[in-house]
Design an enzyme around this catalytic site. Structure first.
Site, PDB file in Angstrom:
ATOM      1  N   CYS A 134       0.835  -1.198   0.000  1.00 27.20           N
ATOM      2  CA  CYS A 134       0.000   0.000   0.000  1.00 27.20           C
ATOM      3  C   CYS A 134       0.876   1.256   0.000  1.00 27.20           C
ATOM      4  O   CYS A 134       1.422   1.619  -1.025  1.00 27.20           O
ATOM      5  CB  CYS A 134      -0.983  -0.036   1.167  1.00 27.20           C
ATOM      6  SG  CYS A 134      -2.344   1.163   0.961  1.00 27.20           S
ATOM      7  N   HIS A 143      -3.611  -5.048   0.645  1.00 26.43           N
ATOM      8  CA  HIS A 143      -3.117  -5.429   1.968  1.00 26.43           C
ATOM      9  C   HIS A 143      -3.149  -6.951   2.147  1.00 26.43           C
ATOM     10  O   HIS A 143      -4.085  -7.490   2.744  1.00 26.43           O
ATOM     11  CB  HIS A 143      -3.959  -4.766   3.062  1.00 26.43           C
ATOM     12  CG  HIS A 143      -3.673  -3.315   3.242  1.00 26.43           C
ATOM     13  ND1 HIS A 143      -2.747  -2.852   4.139  1.00 26.43           N
ATOM     14  CD2 HIS A 143      -4.174  -2.227   2.604  1.00 26.43           C
ATOM     15  CE1 HIS A 143      -2.690  -1.536   4.076  1.00 26.43           C
ATOM     16  NE2 HIS A 143      -3.542  -1.123   3.152  1.00 26.43           N
ATOM     17  N   GLU A 146      -1.637  -8.702   4.226  1.00 33.15           N
ATOM     18  CA  GLU A 146      -1.635  -9.053   5.655  1.00 33.15           C
ATOM     19  C   GLU A 146      -3.026  -9.095   6.248  1.00 33.15           C
ATOM     20  O   GLU A 146      -3.230  -9.621   7.350  1.00 33.15           O
ATOM     21  CB  GLU A 146      -0.752  -8.068   6.440  1.00 33.15           C
ATOM     22  CG  GLU A 146      -1.410  -6.773   6.847  1.00 33.15           C
ATOM     23  CD  GLU A 146      -1.625  -5.764   5.731  1.00 33.15           C
ATOM     24  OE1 GLU A 146      -2.237  -4.716   5.990  1.00 33.15           O
ATOM     25  OE2 GLU A 146      -1.171  -6.018   4.591  1.00 33.15           O
TER      26      GLU A 146
END
Length: 231
Positions: free
Chosen positions: A113, A208, A210
């Site tokens: 990002c 993202h 994660e």
């Protein structure tokens, strides 16, 4: 075989825990969890003096530049848009120094990002300071499809379209030197960048990973970091 040591950039914020309210080096737990699930050993990198970046990178097998605040528009010669967030000059300086050290030292790099945006700015690119449709309500990830470009590093890791967790309102405008766009959203937003002429694996994604269950992008970094450390 030893697990590659993957540094993850963090940011300084005032935080509260127990009886304490103090400045803290923070990063969402999803980042180190994803590194572990992908076969690496995470190491959190608190913000530091830019002149120490090269020594920091020299101890690592790979680097993740995490998401977060908007990059200061002055870094790419622009005036702030009304919707651009407050600058984080110390973080910008530290993470740009980490990126430059990783590129110079041939250390595999993954930007996430904000990390994608910083990589673009580090190489002379510019950013769109506001766009709609790539985030949910405040604090809530949206999801949309991205289309990897065949024949790229990302296209090898993600051979087909994939739905990704997303939370951003800025994006790539003019590409930085040598960068290749390797994924797009349906509205044409660049969703991944890579640097084909880099000394080592250099990839950045606008979403993202994660925040989701797909480990393939991080696994690509960890694999490259392991290969680089053995070379």
């Amino acid at each position: 075989m030893s697990q590659p040591l993957i540094g993850i950039s963090t940011y300084q914020e005032e935080a509260r825990w127990g009886v304490w309210t103090l400045p803290a080096a923070l990063v969402p737990a999803g980042y180190p969890h994803l590194v572990r699930r992908s076969g690496g050993l995470p190491a959190l990198l608190p913000p530091g003096a830019p002149e120490t970046a090269a020594a920091t990178i020299a101890r690592l097998d790979g680097l993740v530049i995490a998401g977060g605040a908007d990059v200061a528009p002055a870094r790419y010669g622009a005036e702030p848009h009304p919707r651009t967030g407050p600058p984080a000059p110390e973080r910008d300086a530290w993470e740009l120094a980490l990126i430059e050290a990783a590129l110079a030292g041939g250390v595999p790099l993954l930007g996430i990002c904000r990390g994608l945006q910083l990589l673009n700015v580090a190489l002379g690119g510019t950013l769109v300071q506001h766009l709609d449709g790539h985030a949910g309500p405040p604090g809530v990830f949206a999801r949309h499809d991205v289309e990897p470009v065949p024949g790229t590093v990302l296209g090898s890791a993600l051979p087909g379209p994939v739905a990704v967790p997303t939370y951003h309102h800025q994006a790539v405008d003019r590409l930085g030197r040598g960068l290749l766009a390797s994924a797009y959203a349906a509205d044409g937003t660049i969703e991944a960048l890579e640097l084909p002429d880099a000394r080592a694996f250099t990839l950045a994604v606008q979403w993202h990973p994660e925040a989701g269950d797909d480990t393939r992008v991080m696994e690509a970094l960890v694999t490259a970091a392991g290969e680089a450390s053995r070379a």
